[in-house]
Design a protein around this motif. Structure first.
Motif, PDB file in Angstrom:
ATOM      1  N   GLU A 225      20.419  -3.745   7.666  1.00  0.00           N
ATOM      2  CA  GLU A 225      20.451  -3.662   9.124  1.00  0.00           C
ATOM      3  C   GLU A 225      20.014  -2.254   9.513  1.00  0.00           C
ATOM      4  O   GLU A 225      20.325  -1.293   8.802  1.00  0.00           O
ATOM      5  N   ILE A 226      19.312  -2.109  10.635  1.00  0.00           N
ATOM      6  CA  ILE A 226      18.861  -0.771  11.044  1.00  0.00           C
ATOM      7  C   ILE A 226      19.498  -0.302  12.342  1.00  0.00           C
ATOM      8  O   ILE A 226      19.220   0.812  12.786  1.00  0.00           O
ATOM      9  N   GLU A 227      20.369  -1.084  12.926  1.00  0.00           N
ATOM     10  CA  GLU A 227      20.999  -0.690  14.185  1.00  0.00           C
ATOM     11  C   GLU A 227      21.712   0.652  14.030  1.00  0.00           C
ATOM     12  O   GLU A 227      22.450   0.868  13.064  1.00  0.00           O
ATOM     13  N   ASN A 228      21.441   1.566  14.976  1.00  0.00           N
ATOM     14  CA  ASN A 228      22.027   2.915  15.019  1.00  0.00           C
ATOM     15  C   ASN A 228      21.661   3.790  13.818  1.00  0.00           C
ATOM     16  O   ASN A 228      22.381   4.742  13.507  1.00  0.00           O
ATOM     17  N   LYS A 229      20.553   3.497  13.159  1.00  0.00           N
ATOM     18  CA  LYS A 229      20.111   4.313  12.022  1.00  0.00           C
ATOM     19  C   LYS A 229      18.834   5.065  12.392  1.00  0.00           C
ATOM     20  O   LYS A 229      18.055   4.626  13.241  1.00  0.00           O
ATOM     21  N   ASN A 230      18.637   6.196  11.718  1.00  0.00           N
ATOM     22  CA  ASN A 230      17.390   6.959  11.849  1.00  0.00           C
ATOM     23  C   ASN A 230      16.375   6.327  10.901  1.00  0.00           C
ATOM     24  O   ASN A 230      16.511   6.428   9.686  1.00  0.00           O
ATOM     25  N   VAL A 231      15.379   5.675  11.481  1.00  0.00           N
ATOM     26  CA  VAL A 231      14.419   4.889  10.704  1.00  0.00           C
ATOM     27  C   VAL A 231      13.050   5.548  10.752  1.00  0.00           C
ATOM     28  O   VAL A 231      12.580   5.953  11.828  1.00  0.00           O
ATOM     29  N   ILE A 232      12.411   5.636   9.596  1.00  0.00           N
ATOM     30  CA  ILE A 232      11.031   6.110   9.525  1.00  0.00           C
ATOM     31  C   ILE A 232      10.207   5.049   8.810  1.00  0.00           C
ATOM     32  O   ILE A 232      10.475   4.722   7.644  1.00  0.00           O
ATOM     33  N   ILE A 233       9.239   4.497   9.529  1.00  0.00           N
ATOM     34  CA  ILE A 233       8.293   3.566   8.911  1.00  0.00           C
ATOM     35  C   ILE A 233       7.285   4.398   8.126  1.00  0.00           C
ATOM     36  O   ILE A 233       6.679   5.322   8.677  1.00  0.00           O
ATOM     37  N   VAL A 234       7.102   4.084   6.860  1.00  0.00           N
ATOM     38  CA  VAL A 234       6.170   4.819   6.011  1.00  0.00           C
ATOM     39  C   VAL A 234       4.993   3.909   5.682  1.00  0.00           C
ATOM     40  O   VAL A 234       5.156   2.890   5.004  1.00  0.00           O
ATOM     41  N   GLU A 235       3.826   4.295   6.184  1.00  0.00           N
ATOM     42  CA  GLU A 235       2.592   3.522   6.022  1.00  0.00           C
ATOM     43  C   GLU A 235       1.615   4.263   5.135  1.00  0.00           C
ATOM     44  O   GLU A 235       1.626   5.494   5.086  1.00  0.00           O
ATOM     45  N   ASP A 236       0.744   3.514   4.479  1.00  0.00           N
ATOM     46  CA  ASP A 236      -0.320   4.131   3.700  1.00  0.00           C
ATOM     47  C   ASP A 236      -1.453   4.589   4.604  1.00  0.00           C
ATOM     48  O   ASP A 236      -1.928   5.711   4.502  1.00  0.00           O
ATOM     49  N   ILE A 237      -1.880   3.715   5.508  1.00  0.00           N
ATOM     50  CA  ILE A 237      -3.024   4.023   6.368  1.00  0.00           C
ATOM     51  C   ILE A 237      -2.890   3.285   7.692  1.00  0.00           C
ATOM     52  O   ILE A 237      -2.419   2.152   7.733  1.00  0.00           O
ATOM     53  N   ILE A 238      -3.286   3.961   8.767  1.00  0.00           N
ATOM     54  CA  ILE A 238      -3.346   3.322  10.082  1.00  0.00           C
ATOM     55  C   ILE A 238      -4.801   3.301  10.500  1.00  0.00           C
ATOM     56  O   ILE A 238      -5.443   4.346  10.557  1.00  0.00           O
TER      57      ILE A 238
ATOM     58  N   GLY B 298       0.766  -1.236   0.000  1.00  0.00           N
ATOM     59  CA  GLY B 298       0.000   0.000   0.000  1.00  0.00           C
ATOM     60  C   GLY B 298       0.796   1.283   0.000  1.00  0.00           C
ATOM     61  O   GLY B 298       0.390   2.268  -0.599  1.00  0.00           O
ATOM     62  N   ALA B 299       1.955   1.302   0.654  1.00  0.00           N
ATOM     63  CA  ALA B 299       2.721   2.545   0.776  1.00  0.00           C
ATOM     64  C   ALA B 299       3.700   2.764  -0.376  1.00  0.00           C
ATOM     65  O   ALA B 299       4.443   3.736  -0.367  1.00  0.00           O
ATOM     66  N   CYS B 300       3.686   1.913  -1.399  1.00  0.00           N
ATOM     67  CA  CYS B 300       4.710   1.989  -2.452  1.00  0.00           C
ATOM     68  C   CYS B 300       4.720   3.340  -3.161  1.00  0.00           C
ATOM     69  O   CYS B 300       5.788   3.909  -3.393  1.00  0.00           O
ATOM     70  N   ILE B 301       3.583   3.877  -3.512  1.00  0.00           N
ATOM     71  CA  ILE B 301       3.543   5.158  -4.225  1.00  0.00           C
ATOM     72  C   ILE B 301       3.873   6.301  -3.267  1.00  0.00           C
ATOM     73  O   ILE B 301       4.671   7.187  -3.594  1.00  0.00           O
ATOM     74  N   PHE B 302       3.300   6.271  -2.074  1.00  0.00           N
ATOM     75  CA  PHE B 302       3.546   7.312  -1.081  1.00  0.00           C
ATOM     76  C   PHE B 302       5.028   7.401  -0.726  1.00  0.00           C
ATOM     77  O   PHE B 302       5.621   8.483  -0.735  1.00  0.00           O
ATOM     78  N   VAL B 303       5.664   6.285  -0.422  1.00  0.00           N
ATOM     79  CA  VAL B 303       7.073   6.319  -0.018  1.00  0.00           C
ATOM     80  C   VAL B 303       7.952   6.785  -1.178  1.00  0.00           C
ATOM     81  O   VAL B 303       8.936   7.503  -0.972  1.00  0.00           O
ATOM     82  N   SER B 304       7.606   6.429  -2.404  1.00  0.00           N
ATOM     83  CA  SER B 304       8.380   6.880  -3.566  1.00  0.00           C
ATOM     84  C   SER B 304       8.283   8.394  -3.735  1.00  0.00           C
ATOM     85  O   SER B 304       9.294   9.075  -3.944  1.00  0.00           O
ATOM     86  N   ASP B 305       7.076   8.927  -3.652  1.00  0.00           N
ATOM     87  CA  ASP B 305       6.889  10.373  -3.769  1.00  0.00           C
ATOM     88  C   ASP B 305       7.552  11.117  -2.617  1.00  0.00           C
ATOM     89  O   ASP B 305       8.196  12.141  -2.811  1.00  0.00           O
ATOM     90  N   LEU B 306       7.405  10.585  -1.398  1.00  0.00           N
ATOM     91  CA  LEU B 306       7.992  11.211  -0.214  1.00  0.00           C
ATOM     92  C   LEU B 306       9.513  11.262  -0.331  1.00  0.00           C
ATOM     93  O   LEU B 306      10.133  12.308  -0.099  1.00  0.00           O
ATOM     94  N   MET B 307      10.112  10.163  -0.720  1.00  0.00           N
ATOM     95  CA  MET B 307      11.563  10.072  -0.821  1.00  0.00           C
ATOM     96  C   MET B 307      12.113  11.112  -1.803  1.00  0.00           C
ATOM     97  O   MET B 307      13.134  11.740  -1.542  1.00  0.00           O
TER      98      MET B 307
END
Length: 175
Positions: A87-100, A42-51
């Motif tokens: 790997e995500i250890e010590n990285k700034n991670v943002i989960i990008v969702e379409d809808i909650i 679901g978030a494929c288009i949103f995350v692409s545009d956001l990035m």
């Protein structure tokens, strides 16, 4: 066959909101590298545009989780269908969702990712349906808060259809 009975959010409104969210992320992570995790499909288009609108060093990875199957209601059982490649250890991670909506899938996902020791873990969602929430979630970036209607478009599907709509529409399940 189900039909899209109304446009809830236009293409222009989506574009403006994605730019606004990108600006918020840039301010919060100025000078930092971030990893966006798009939740498939679901978030494929949103995350692409956001990035494309974030002017920082950005990496991208995807996860696929399921709690719906081909149903319109969450089953409450979460399965990881595709895990991260990075790997995500010590990285700034943002989960990008379409809808909650219920929040159960995202709660599971955040707990799973926190166990991997990221530097920071934030949540960005295009759409939020707080009246359907079944658990507490701290959501850092919210595009639109919407009423409880079944929606499609901009990557969001109904039984794998309608993802290609350039706007968010309401599905009339009666027709």
């Amino acid at each position: 066959m189900h039909t899209v009975s109304e446009t809830m959010i236009t293409t222009q409104q989506l574009d403006e909101k994605v730019a606004e969210l990108a600006g918020m992320i840039e301010r919060d992570f100025e000078g930092e590298h971030i990893l966006l995790i798009g939740v498939l499909k679901g978030a494929c288009i949103f995350v692409s545009d956001l990035m494309r609108k974030i002017n920082l060093d950005v990496s991208l990875d995807f996860m696929s989780v399921s709690s719906y199957g081909n149903s319109t209601k969450s089953s409450g059982v979460v399965k990881i269908l595709k895990d991260l490649d990075m790997e995500i250890e010590n990285k700034n991670v943002i989960i990008v969702e379409d809808i909650i909506d219920t929040g159960l899938t995202l709660k599971y996902l955040t707990e799973n990712l926190m166990s991997r020791k990221p530097k920071t873990l934030k949540i960005c969602t295009l759409l939020d349906k707080p009246q359907r929430r079944k658990c507490h979630l701290d959501v850092d970036y919210i595009g639109f808060t919407i009423e409880d209607k079944f929606i499609v478009g901009y990557g969001i599907d109904y039984a794998e259809l309608y993802r290609n709509l350039p706007y968010i529409g309401v599905v009339d399940k009666e027709k």
